[in-house]
Design a protein around this motif. Structure first.
Motif, PDB file in Angstrom:
ATOM      1  N   ALA A  80      -0.725 -57.469 -53.342  1.00 30.17           N
ATOM      2  CA  ALA A  80      -0.211 -57.586 -51.971  1.00 30.17           C
ATOM      3  C   ALA A  80       0.991 -56.665 -51.893  1.00 30.17           C
ATOM      4  CB  ALA A  80       0.191 -59.028 -51.667  1.00 30.17           C
ATOM      5  N   ALA A  81       1.085 -55.950 -50.804  1.00 31.19           N
ATOM      6  CA  ALA A  81       2.091 -54.890 -50.700  1.00 31.19           C
ATOM      7  C   ALA A  81       3.493 -55.448 -50.445  1.00 31.19           C
ATOM      8  CB  ALA A  81       1.704 -53.929 -49.572  1.00 31.19           C
ATOM      9  N   MET A  82       4.489 -54.720 -50.870  1.00 29.05           N
ATOM     10  CA  MET A  82       5.905 -54.881 -50.473  1.00 29.05           C
ATOM     11  C   MET A  82       6.429 -56.311 -50.577  1.00 29.05           C
ATOM     12  SD  MET A  82       5.815 -52.129 -47.346  1.00 29.05           S
ATOM     13  CE  MET A  82       4.316 -52.664 -46.564  1.00 29.05           C
ATOM     14  N   ASP A 160     -11.846 -50.199 -49.375  1.00 30.59           N
ATOM     15  CA  ASP A 160     -12.050 -50.424 -47.931  1.00 30.59           C
ATOM     16  C   ASP A 160     -10.926 -49.854 -47.070  1.00 30.59           C
ATOM     17  OD1 ASP A 160      -9.917 -52.106 -48.389  1.00 30.59           O
ATOM     18  OD2 ASP A 160     -11.061 -53.956 -48.248  1.00 30.59           O
ATOM     19  N   ALA A 161     -10.234 -48.836 -47.583  1.00 32.40           N
ATOM     20  CA  ALA A 161      -9.035 -48.404 -46.869  1.00 32.40           C
ATOM     21  C   ALA A 161      -8.955 -46.898 -46.600  1.00 32.40           C
ATOM     22  CB  ALA A 161      -7.803 -48.866 -47.638  1.00 32.40           C
ATOM     23  N   PRO A 162     -10.023 -46.295 -46.037  1.00 30.40           N
ATOM     24  CA  PRO A 162      -9.883 -44.870 -45.692  1.00 30.40           C
ATOM     25  C   PRO A 162      -8.827 -44.680 -44.616  1.00 30.40           C
ATOM     26  CG  PRO A 162     -11.936 -45.755 -44.800  1.00 30.40           C
ATOM     27  CD  PRO A 162     -11.354 -46.814 -45.677  1.00 30.40           C
ATOM     28  N   LEU A 163      -8.728 -45.647 -43.720  1.00 29.84           N
ATOM     29  CA  LEU A 163      -7.687 -45.654 -42.698  1.00 29.84           C
ATOM     30  C   LEU A 163      -7.099 -47.055 -42.665  1.00 29.84           C
ATOM     31  CD1 LEU A 163      -9.276 -43.709 -39.667  1.00 29.84           C
ATOM     32  CD2 LEU A 163      -7.656 -42.836 -41.363  1.00 29.84           C
ATOM     33  N   PHE A 164      -6.102 -47.227 -41.854  1.00 24.67           N
ATOM     34  CA  PHE A 164      -5.413 -48.507 -41.763  1.00 24.67           C
ATOM     35  C   PHE A 164      -6.036 -49.326 -40.643  1.00 24.67           C
ATOM     36  CE2 PHE A 164      -1.541 -51.041 -40.684  1.00 24.67           C
ATOM     37  CZ  PHE A 164      -1.298 -51.542 -41.952  1.00 24.67           C
ATOM     38  N   ASP A 166      -6.616 -52.086 -37.587  1.00 21.16           N
ATOM     39  CA  ASP A 166      -5.905 -52.251 -36.316  1.00 21.16           C
ATOM     40  C   ASP A 166      -5.099 -53.552 -36.356  1.00 21.16           C
ATOM     41  OD1 ASP A 166      -5.192 -52.452 -33.623  1.00 21.16           O
ATOM     42  OD2 ASP A 166      -7.145 -53.249 -33.043  1.00 21.16           O
ATOM     43  N   ARG A 167      -3.852 -53.449 -36.828  1.00 22.62           N
ATOM     44  CA  ARG A 167      -2.995 -54.648 -36.939  1.00 22.62           C
ATOM     45  C   ARG A 167      -2.049 -54.666 -35.733  1.00 22.62           C
ATOM     46  NH1 ARG A 167      -2.217 -54.377 -42.990  1.00 22.62           N
ATOM     47  NH2 ARG A 167      -4.257 -53.628 -43.670  1.00 22.62           N
ATOM     48  N   ARG A 168      -2.437 -55.464 -34.758  1.00 25.56           N
ATOM     49  CA  ARG A 168      -1.746 -55.367 -33.461  1.00 25.56           C
ATOM     50  C   ARG A 168      -0.290 -55.813 -33.526  1.00 25.56           C
ATOM     51  NH1 ARG A 168      -7.142 -57.382 -30.206  1.00 25.56           N
ATOM     52  NH2 ARG A 168      -8.316 -55.501 -30.748  1.00 25.56           N
ATOM     53  N   TYR A 206       1.819 -44.016 -42.595  1.00 24.50           N
ATOM     54  CA  TYR A 206       1.849 -43.666 -44.018  1.00 24.50           C
ATOM     55  C   TYR A 206       0.424 -43.407 -44.525  1.00 24.50           C
ATOM     56  CZ  TYR A 206       3.095 -44.143 -49.001  1.00 24.50           C
ATOM     57  OH  TYR A 206       3.281 -43.938 -50.340  1.00 24.50           O
ATOM     58  N   VAL A 207      -0.458 -44.363 -44.214  1.00 24.74           N
ATOM     59  CA  VAL A 207      -1.840 -44.261 -44.689  1.00 24.74           C
ATOM     60  C   VAL A 207      -2.526 -43.035 -44.076  1.00 24.74           C
ATOM     61  CG1 VAL A 207      -4.100 -45.395 -44.641  1.00 24.74           C
ATOM     62  CG2 VAL A 207      -2.036 -46.739 -45.110  1.00 24.74           C
ATOM     63  N   HIS A 208      -2.351 -42.849 -42.769  1.00 29.74           N
ATOM     64  CA  HIS A 208      -2.991 -41.713 -42.096  1.00 29.74           C
ATOM     65  C   HIS A 208      -2.540 -40.381 -42.689  1.00 29.74           C
ATOM     66  CE1 HIS A 208      -5.162 -43.455 -38.589  1.00 29.74           C
ATOM     67  NE2 HIS A 208      -4.482 -44.506 -39.007  1.00 29.74           N
ATOM     68  N   ASN A 257     -12.540 -58.792 -48.238  1.00 30.63           N
ATOM     69  CA  ASN A 257     -12.449 -58.046 -46.972  1.00 30.63           C
ATOM     70  C   ASN A 257     -10.989 -57.700 -46.671  1.00 30.63           C
ATOM     71  OD1 ASN A 257     -11.442 -60.467 -45.989  1.00 30.63           O
ATOM     72  ND2 ASN A 257     -13.331 -61.040 -44.937  1.00 30.63           N
ATOM     73  N   HIS A 258     -10.205 -57.548 -47.732  1.00 29.53           N
ATOM     74  CA  HIS A 258      -8.814 -57.119 -47.611  1.00 29.53           C
ATOM     75  C   HIS A 258      -8.025 -58.113 -46.752  1.00 29.53           C
ATOM     76  CE1 HIS A 258      -6.438 -53.139 -48.067  1.00 29.53           C
ATOM     77  NE2 HIS A 258      -5.556 -54.053 -47.694  1.00 29.53           N
ATOM     78  N   GLY A 259      -8.284 -59.392 -46.998  1.00 28.57           N
ATOM     79  CA  GLY A 259      -7.600 -60.418 -46.199  1.00 28.57           C
ATOM     80  C   GLY A 259      -7.933 -60.294 -44.721  1.00 28.57           C
ATOM     81  N   ALA A 260      -9.132 -59.765 -44.420  1.00 29.43           N
ATOM     82  CA  ALA A 260      -9.579 -59.532 -43.032  1.00 29.43           C
ATOM     83  C   ALA A 260      -8.599 -58.629 -42.282  1.00 29.43           C
ATOM     84  CB  ALA A 260      -9.805 -60.847 -42.305  1.00 29.43           C
ATOM     85  N   ARG A 261      -7.961 -57.707 -43.009  1.00 29.86           N
ATOM     86  CA  ARG A 261      -6.931 -56.853 -42.404  1.00 29.86           C
ATOM     87  C   ARG A 261      -7.456 -55.470 -42.036  1.00 29.86           C
ATOM     88  NH1 ARG A 261      -1.811 -58.651 -43.663  1.00 29.86           N
ATOM     89  NH2 ARG A 261      -0.772 -56.817 -44.508  1.00 29.86           N
ATOM     90  N   GLN A 262      -8.709 -55.162 -42.418  1.00 26.57           N
ATOM     91  CA  GLN A 262      -9.216 -53.830 -42.138  1.00 26.57           C
ATOM     92  C   GLN A 262     -10.186 -53.799 -40.952  1.00 26.57           C
ATOM     93  OE1 GLN A 262      -6.842 -52.008 -43.425  1.00 26.57           O
ATOM     94  NE2 GLN A 262      -8.322 -50.524 -44.192  1.00 26.57           N
ATOM     95  N   VAL A 263     -11.343 -54.477 -41.096  1.00 24.96           N
ATOM     96  CA  VAL A 263     -12.332 -54.477 -40.002  1.00 24.96           C
ATOM     97  C   VAL A 263     -12.477 -55.889 -39.470  1.00 24.96           C
ATOM     98  CG1 VAL A 263     -14.650 -53.738 -39.325  1.00 24.96           C
ATOM     99  CG2 VAL A 263     -13.661 -52.908 -41.472  1.00 24.96           C
TER     100      VAL A 263
END
Ligand code: HOC
Length: 367
Positions: A80-82, A160-164, A166-168, A206-208, A257-263
Motif C-alpha cells: 500500500a502506497a505512502m 493492472d496499472a498502465p494508467l491511474f 478514476d479516483r474522484r 505521476y503515473v501518467h 483488483n487493486h482494492g477496486a481502485r483501478q477499474v
C-alpha cells in the motif's frame, strides 16, 4: 479510557475520523462510482460456510508455506502506497508488525520509506517488494537490484496499472503527498513530482508521466532476465491471464483488483477466485486480496482455493490508530478470528479447509 478495539471495523472507524480528509479519501477510495469497491466486501457475504463437527480441533495450526517459506498464518500484508501519511513511522512500523506476527510484509514502490530503511527496520521478517515499471527501465532495474541487496525474497509486479484509475475524491481534494514527506525510493523528480498536484490528483499525474503504459507479456521476460527472485504477478482477474502468467514463468499470482481502485465494474476478487484456481490447477501458488475484513473472509478465500490472503487497508487503519502497535493489533485480531473460524468449522490446519465447506448463496435459494 482507551477505546476498545475488538475487530477491524473499529480501526476503520477510528481512521475515518482521525486521518485528514485527503489522506483518508486517498486510502479508502475506489475507482469511479465505487461499485466494485463495495462489491469487494459485500461479495464475501454471498458465500455461506458449511461447518463440520466432531473432528477434534483441540489443537490448531495456522501455519502455511509460501514460496517455500513458513509463515504463521495464511495472511500477509499487501503493498500500500505512502504509509507515513498514516503514521510517522509508516512502512517501517508496518514491516515490524508483520515481522513480529511472523508473516510477509510487501513494500510498495510508492513508499514513503526506502527499501533500505524497511530492511533495517525489520531485518528478520520476510519482505517482498512490489514493482511498477517506469518508462526509464533503469529506474526499475535499480529498484530490483536494491531489493535483492536488501534481502527481499520476491518481486510482486502489479499488472493492472498502465494508467491511474478514476479516483474522484483524489481529484476533488487535489491529492498530493504532503510536503513534509517524500517517496523514499527516489530522489529528484521521481520523488518530488508527487508532492504537487497541478490539476487534480498528483498521483495520477505521476503515473501518467512516469509509468510505462506499453507494458506487455514480453516485458515479463525482461523482468525475469534481470533477477533470480521469484516473480509474483498481482492483479490477475481472469483464467486466461493466469495461464499466461504460468507460461511466462510467474512463481505465483495474486487475484486482485487493486482494492477496486483501478477499474470500476470488475468482479469482486472473491468472485473471480474459483475459476482462476481451477485454471491454474496447482501449477503455481494463488493468493488473493480485496475486501478481507474478518477471519471468516480468510476462511472463505482458503476454501475457494487461495493459499493465502493479503490485507491492505486494514493495516493502514491500524497504523493510523497506533503505529506499529496498531498494525500489530490488526494482525492479531485476524489471527484470533482465523483460529476461531478454523475451530468452529472443524479445521485443525489449512489442509482441512476444503472447497465444499463454502457454498454460494445461489445454492441455497435453489433448495
Ligand atoms: C496506477 C497505480 O497502489 C494506489 C497505489 C499506488 C498507485 C500507483 C499507480 O493508489 O492504488
Amino acid at each position: 479510557m482507551a477505546q476498545q478495539m475488538i475487530c477491524v471495523e473499529d480501526f476503520e472507524k477510528y481512521a475515518y475520523t482521525h486521518l485528514t480528509p485527503s489522506v483518508r479519501d486517498y486510502y479508502n477510495a475506489g475507482a469511479g462510482s465505487e461499485f466494485s469497491l463495495r462489491l469487494n466486501t459485500e461479495a464475501f457475504k454471498k458465500y455461506r460456510i458449511r461447518p463440520r463437527f466432531l473432528r477434534n480441533v483441540s489443537r490448531r495450526d495456522l501455519t502455511t508455506t509460501i514460496l517455500g517459506e513458513k509463515i504463521t498464518m495464511p495472511l500477509a500484508v499487501a503493498p500500500a502506497a505512502m504509509q507515513r501519511m498514516a503514521h510517522p513511522e509508516g512502512e517501517c512500523a508496518n514491516a515490524r508488525a508483520a515481522q513480529e506476527a511472523g508473516t510477509i510484509y510487501t513494500l510498495s514502490t510508492i513508499s514513503t520509506s526506502s527499501i533500505e530503511e524497511v530492511a533495517e527496520a525489520a531485518p528478520k521478517g520476510i519482505k517482498w517488494f512490489q514493482l511498477y515499471i517506469y518508462n526509464d527501465r533503469n529506474v526499475t532495474l535499480n529498484l530490483v537490484k536494491r531489493a535483492e541487496r536488501s534481502g527481499f525474497k520476491a518481486l510482486v509486479l502489479t499488472v493492472d496499472a498502465p494508467l491511474f484509475g478514476d479516483r474522484r475524491a483524489d481529484i476533488r481534494n487535489k491529492f498530493s503527498l504532503p510536503k513534509h514527506l517524500r517517496l523514499g525510493n527516489f530522489d529528484g523528480e521521481l520523488s518530488s513530482k508527487i508532492n504537487n498536484a497541478e490539476s487534480g490528483s498528483g498521483l495520477s499525474e505521476y503515473v501518467h508521466n512516469l509509468f510505462d503504459a506499453s507494458l506487455s507479456w514480453e516485458d515479463i521476460k525482461w523482468l525475469k532476465s534481470i533477477t533470480k527472485l521469484p516473480l509474483v504477478l498481482k492483479g490477475i482477474l481472469t483464467p486466461q491471464d493466469a495461464i499466461l502468467a504460468i507460461k511466462h514463468g510467474a512463481a505465483a499470482i495474486i487475484v486482485s483488483n487493486h482494492g477496486a481502485r483501478q477499474v470500476d465494474g470488475i468482479p469482486a476478487t472473491i468472485e473471480a477466485l474459483s475459476e482462476i484456481v481451477e485454471a491454474v490447477n496447482d501449477r503455481i501458488e494463488v493468493y488473493m486480496d480485496g475486501g478481507v475484513r474478518q477471519g471468516i473472509d480468510v476462511f472463505k478465500a482458503l476454501a475457494l482455493g487461495a493459499r493465502m490472503v493479503f490485507v491492505g487497508r486494514p493495516m493502514l487503519w491500524g497504523l493510523s490508530y497506533g503505529g506499529e502497535k496498531g498494525a500489530r493489533q490488526v494482525l492479531e485480531i485476524f489471527r484470533k478470528e482465523i483460529d476461531l473460524a478454523f475451530a468452529l468449522t472443524g479445521c485443525a490446519s489449512v489442509h482441512d479447509v476444503q472447497k465444499d465447506m463454502v457454498q454460494h448463496e445461489s445454492y441455497y435459494s435453489r433448495l
